[in-house]
Design a protein around this motif. Sequence first.
Motif, PDB file in Angstrom:
ATOM      1  N   ALA A   1      32.298  41.657  36.486  1.00 54.45           N
ATOM      2  CA  ALA A   1      31.278  42.528  35.905  1.00 54.45           C
ATOM      3  C   ALA A   1      31.531  42.633  34.422  1.00 54.45           C
ATOM      4  CB  ALA A   1      31.328  43.911  36.540  1.00 54.45           C
ATOM      5  N   GLU A   2      30.494  43.038  33.711  1.00 57.44           N
ATOM      6  CA  GLU A   2      30.679  43.214  32.276  1.00 57.44           C
ATOM      7  C   GLU A   2      31.425  44.493  31.970  1.00 57.44           C
ATOM      8  OE1 GLU A   2      26.963  43.200  30.270  1.00 57.44           O
ATOM      9  OE2 GLU A   2      26.446  41.203  31.014  1.00 57.44           O
ATOM     10  N   LYS A   3      31.277  45.451  32.877  1.00 55.80           N
ATOM     11  CA  LYS A   3      31.752  46.789  32.535  1.00 55.80           C
ATOM     12  C   LYS A   3      33.245  46.982  32.757  1.00 55.80           C
ATOM     13  CE  LYS A   3      30.514  48.635  37.014  1.00 55.80           C
ATOM     14  NZ  LYS A   3      29.868  49.651  37.794  1.00 55.80           N
ATOM     15  N   HIS A   4      33.920  46.039  33.376  1.00 55.48           N
ATOM     16  CA  HIS A   4      35.370  46.170  33.521  1.00 55.48           C
ATOM     17  C   HIS A   4      35.999  44.778  33.458  1.00 55.48           C
ATOM     18  CE1 HIS A   4      34.865  44.840  37.583  1.00 55.48           C
ATOM     19  NE2 HIS A   4      34.117  45.866  37.874  1.00 55.48           N
ATOM     20  N   PRO A   5      37.308  44.721  33.212  1.00 53.05           N
ATOM     21  CA  PRO A   5      37.957  43.438  32.944  1.00 53.05           C
ATOM     22  C   PRO A   5      38.485  42.744  34.197  1.00 53.05           C
ATOM     23  CG  PRO A   5      39.487  45.208  32.516  1.00 53.05           C
ATOM     24  CD  PRO A   5      38.242  45.854  33.037  1.00 53.05           C
ATOM     25  N   PHE A   6      37.936  43.055  35.357  1.00 51.54           N
ATOM     26  CA  PHE A   6      38.476  42.469  36.573  1.00 51.54           C
ATOM     27  C   PHE A   6      37.868  41.098  36.868  1.00 51.54           C
ATOM     28  CE2 PHE A   6      39.129  47.070  37.541  1.00 51.54           C
ATOM     29  CZ  PHE A   6      40.500  47.023  37.345  1.00 51.54           C
ATOM     30  N   VAL A   7      38.688  40.257  37.436  1.00 52.80           N
ATOM     31  CA  VAL A   7      38.239  38.889  37.698  1.00 52.80           C
ATOM     32  C   VAL A   7      38.572  38.465  39.121  1.00 52.80           C
ATOM     33  CG1 VAL A   7      38.518  38.155  35.308  1.00 52.80           C
ATOM     34  CG2 VAL A   7      40.420  37.854  36.925  1.00 52.80           C
ATOM     35  N   ARG A   8      37.930  37.381  39.476  1.00 50.56           N
ATOM     36  CA  ARG A   8      38.184  36.727  40.743  1.00 50.56           C
ATOM     37  C   ARG A   8      38.768  35.351  40.419  1.00 50.56           C
ATOM     38  NH1 ARG A   8      36.362  35.765  45.681  1.00 50.56           N
ATOM     39  NH2 ARG A   8      36.287  33.530  45.952  1.00 50.56           N
ATOM     40  N   MET A   9      39.731  34.919  41.198  1.00 50.61           N
ATOM     41  CA  MET A   9      40.325  33.611  40.927  1.00 50.61           C
ATOM     42  C   MET A   9      40.320  32.778  42.195  1.00 50.61           C
ATOM     43  SD  MET A   9      43.821  32.793  38.960  1.00 50.61           S
ATOM     44  CE  MET A   9      45.081  32.909  40.207  1.00 50.61           C
ATOM     45  N   GLU A  10      39.991  31.508  42.038  1.00 55.31           N
ATOM     46  CA  GLU A  10      39.924  30.621  43.207  1.00 55.31           C
ATOM     47  C   GLU A  10      40.182  29.182  42.801  1.00 55.31           C
ATOM     48  OE1 GLU A  10      35.881  31.411  44.171  1.00 55.31           O
ATOM     49  OE2 GLU A  10      35.240  29.737  42.937  1.00 55.31           O
ATOM     50  N   PHE A  11      40.356  28.349  43.807  1.00 56.12           N
ATOM     51  CA  PHE A  11      40.745  26.962  43.542  1.00 56.12           C
ATOM     52  C   PHE A  11      39.860  26.002  44.316  1.00 56.12           C
ATOM     53  CE2 PHE A  11      44.373  29.688  43.056  1.00 56.12           C
ATOM     54  CZ  PHE A  11      44.953  29.232  41.888  1.00 56.12           C
ATOM     55  N   VAL A  12      38.675  26.426  44.689  1.00 56.09           N
ATOM     56  CA  VAL A  12      37.876  25.782  45.721  1.00 56.09           C
ATOM     57  C   VAL A  12      38.080  24.274  45.880  1.00 56.09           C
ATOM     58  CG1 VAL A  12      35.563  25.496  46.634  1.00 56.09           C
ATOM     59  CG2 VAL A  12      36.199  27.627  45.523  1.00 56.09           C
ATOM     60  N   SER A  13      37.747  23.478  44.866  1.00 54.05           N
ATOM     61  CA  SER A  13      37.700  22.035  45.115  1.00 54.05           C
ATOM     62  C   SER A  13      39.076  21.368  45.173  1.00 54.05           C
ATOM     63  CB  SER A  13      36.843  21.350  44.047  1.00 54.05           C
ATOM     64  OG  SER A  13      37.373  21.662  42.784  1.00 54.05           O
ATOM     65  N   ILE A  14      40.080  21.985  44.553  1.00 55.77           N
ATOM     66  CA  ILE A  14      41.375  21.327  44.555  1.00 55.77           C
ATOM     67  C   ILE A  14      42.428  22.156  45.282  1.00 55.77           C
ATOM     68  CG2 ILE A  14      41.066  19.985  42.434  1.00 55.77           C
ATOM     69  CD1 ILE A  14      42.876  22.448  41.299  1.00 55.77           C
ATOM     70  N   ALA A  15      41.950  23.026  46.161  1.00 56.35           N
ATOM     71  CA  ALA A  15      42.860  23.951  46.835  1.00 56.35           C
ATOM     72  C   ALA A  15      44.065  23.232  47.443  1.00 56.35           C
ATOM     73  CB  ALA A  15      42.107  24.730  47.914  1.00 56.35           C
ATOM     74  N   GLY A  16      43.826  22.074  48.060  1.00 51.75           N
ATOM     75  CA  GLY A  16      44.879  21.371  48.781  1.00 51.75           C
ATOM     76  C   GLY A  16      46.067  20.974  47.923  1.00 51.75           C
ATOM     77  N   SER A  17      45.881  20.933  46.601  1.00 51.57           N
ATOM     78  CA  SER A  17      46.999  20.525  45.757  1.00 51.57           C
ATOM     79  C   SER A  17      47.657  21.710  45.054  1.00 51.57           C
ATOM     80  CB  SER A  17      46.508  19.499  44.724  1.00 51.57           C
ATOM     81  OG  SER A  17      45.531  20.101  43.907  1.00 51.57           O
ATOM     82  N   ILE A  18      47.271  22.903  45.440  1.00 55.14           N
ATOM     83  CA  ILE A  18      47.828  24.095  44.788  1.00 55.14           C
ATOM     84  C   ILE A  18      49.009  24.644  45.593  1.00 55.14           C
ATOM     85  CG2 ILE A  18      47.329  26.488  44.132  1.00 55.14           C
ATOM     86  CD1 ILE A  18      46.016  24.350  42.346  1.00 55.14           C
ATOM     87  N   SER A  19      50.119  24.856  44.912  1.00 59.34           N
ATOM     88  CA  SER A  19      51.309  25.349  45.616  1.00 59.34           C
ATOM     89  C   SER A  19      51.854  26.595  44.927  1.00 59.34           C
ATOM     90  CB  SER A  19      52.376  24.264  45.628  1.00 59.34           C
ATOM     91  OG  SER A  19      52.808  24.050  44.296  1.00 59.34           O
ATOM     92  N   ASP A  20      52.983  27.076  45.414  1.00 61.98           N
ATOM     93  CA  ASP A  20      53.586  28.279  44.830  1.00 61.98           C
ATOM     94  C   ASP A  20      53.832  28.135  43.330  1.00 61.98           C
ATOM     95  OD1 ASP A  20      53.618  29.385  47.299  1.00 61.98           O
ATOM     96  OD2 ASP A  20      55.745  28.991  47.698  1.00 61.98           O
ATOM     97  N   SER A  21      54.126  26.906  42.874  1.00 61.21           N
ATOM     98  CA  SER A  21      54.490  26.786  41.455  1.00 61.21           C
ATOM     99  C   SER A  21      53.297  27.077  40.548  1.00 61.21           C
ATOM    100  CB  SER A  21      55.115  25.421  41.162  1.00 61.21           C
ATOM    101  OG  SER A  21      54.379  24.420  41.790  1.00 61.21           O
ATOM    102  N   GLU A  22      52.091  26.585  40.914  1.00 61.61           N
ATOM    103  CA  GLU A  22      50.917  26.905  40.087  1.00 61.61           C
ATOM    104  C   GLU A  22      50.694  28.416  40.072  1.00 61.61           C
ATOM    105  OE1 GLU A  22      50.786  24.409  42.265  1.00 61.61           O
ATOM    106  OE2 GLU A  22      50.515  22.688  40.927  1.00 61.61           O
TER     107      GLU A  22
END
Length: 400
Positions: free
Chosen positions: A266-287
């Motif tokens: 939203a514009e009114k607060h600094p909160f975000v959503r984070m995701e890895f949709v297309s490359i999820a399979g290559s994401i591990s604890d280190s990232e």
Amino acid sequence: MAVEPFRDFRSAQGQVLNARLIGVKGDQIAIQTRDGKTHVLSVFILSLPDQIYVRQAAQRGDLMPKPTTPARPNTPVTPPGSNTPNPTTPAPNPAQPLAPVATGPATIDFTKHVLPIFKASCTECHKAPYEKNNRTIKPKAGLRLDSFEATMKGSTDGQVVKPGKPDDSILLELVALEPDDSDIMPPKGDPLTAEQIETIRKWIAEGARSSVTAAAPTGPVGQNPNEAGPKISPLDTLAATAKVRPLSPDAIAIASKNGAQVIPLAEKHPFVRMEFVSIAGSISDSEIGRIIPTIRFNLTQLDLSKTQVTNKGMLNVGKCRNLTHLNLRDTQIGDEGLAGLRNLENLWYLNLLNTKVTNRGLSTLAEIKSLQEVYLWQSDVTASGVQELRAALPNTKILF
Ligand code: HEC
């Protein structure tokens, strides 16, 4: 902005509804099906990709509430394209005005104002089963009107009260019939007075709440009425209380370098959503370990589904104290991982579908009192474990 096209909306549970987005207000959206009907629902019922679609469409259409726009009780959802929310703006189909979203303060209290009407005129026939002359007398139409929960549960045919929608609520329809109509409720004795009918109408219009302080049940249309609908998101409260700085350009750079997509909510607060949709399979604890330190206070929604994160990675996730939504679906996360999440006191939605979680892990969840929705399908928990969790978190929707 052009009207959004028709598309398939998918719920988090995989149900599909072909509709178009016609309005967004806070966490509530209005969609219109091809038959012209409008449905107002919580954005969090939707699958994650659809939640993103809604957020992006809302931003394109400048639908996000502006800090200067005062929250107005009971104003209709703003249709896309209208920059200034205007309660009189007609919906695309004028015959189907948008259902108002009951967000304002309620004035009608179920126990104080509505239950006495039911007790005087209805519960004689609509109460718990009882024995008479060795026979069990059941409530008429399977409908009990002797408590809030029973009323919301409805009859053998389903819901009789649709929160926020008096015109779709059969209970109101039946009490408001002409006195000589054979379907009127009560079927004998004096009909309800105009004032009593108005009290019921207003109670439903305000969201059919259990008490004037309770949040409106904004359940999706056609869902099992026995389940409490998703509740108002705590984001606004969080925005007001957690002093969080805007996300730094550095943080965004680090996130994207490590494959994450960061979406402002939203514009009114600094909160975000984070995701890895297309490359999820290559994401591990280190990232995750590299991204979290710079973003952790801004992060309220985190989608780690289908990634390679392990229980150890949850120690980092557990530091994101403003997290309200966490999707761990289709990961290796088990009980130890959950233990790392026990301090997330704003966590509201947790998806553990197809994970390694067992009953032991549920005891951690029992400590997270903020939880409102937990998905446990295809995990290793058992019915008895879920039963215990339900006892510990009686107001949480637990899908198993
Ligand atoms: C004298 C008994 C009696 C009283 C009093 C009574 N009802 Fe009923 N009610 C019935 C019966 C019988 C049916 C089933 C009618 C049918 O199936 O055609 C019914 C059905 C209903 C239904 C329809 C349920 C459905 O899903 O089809 C609603 C809603 C309802 N009653 C509400 C009320 C309300 C509200 C009151 C009080 C203002 C009330 N009733 C008072 C006997 C009663």
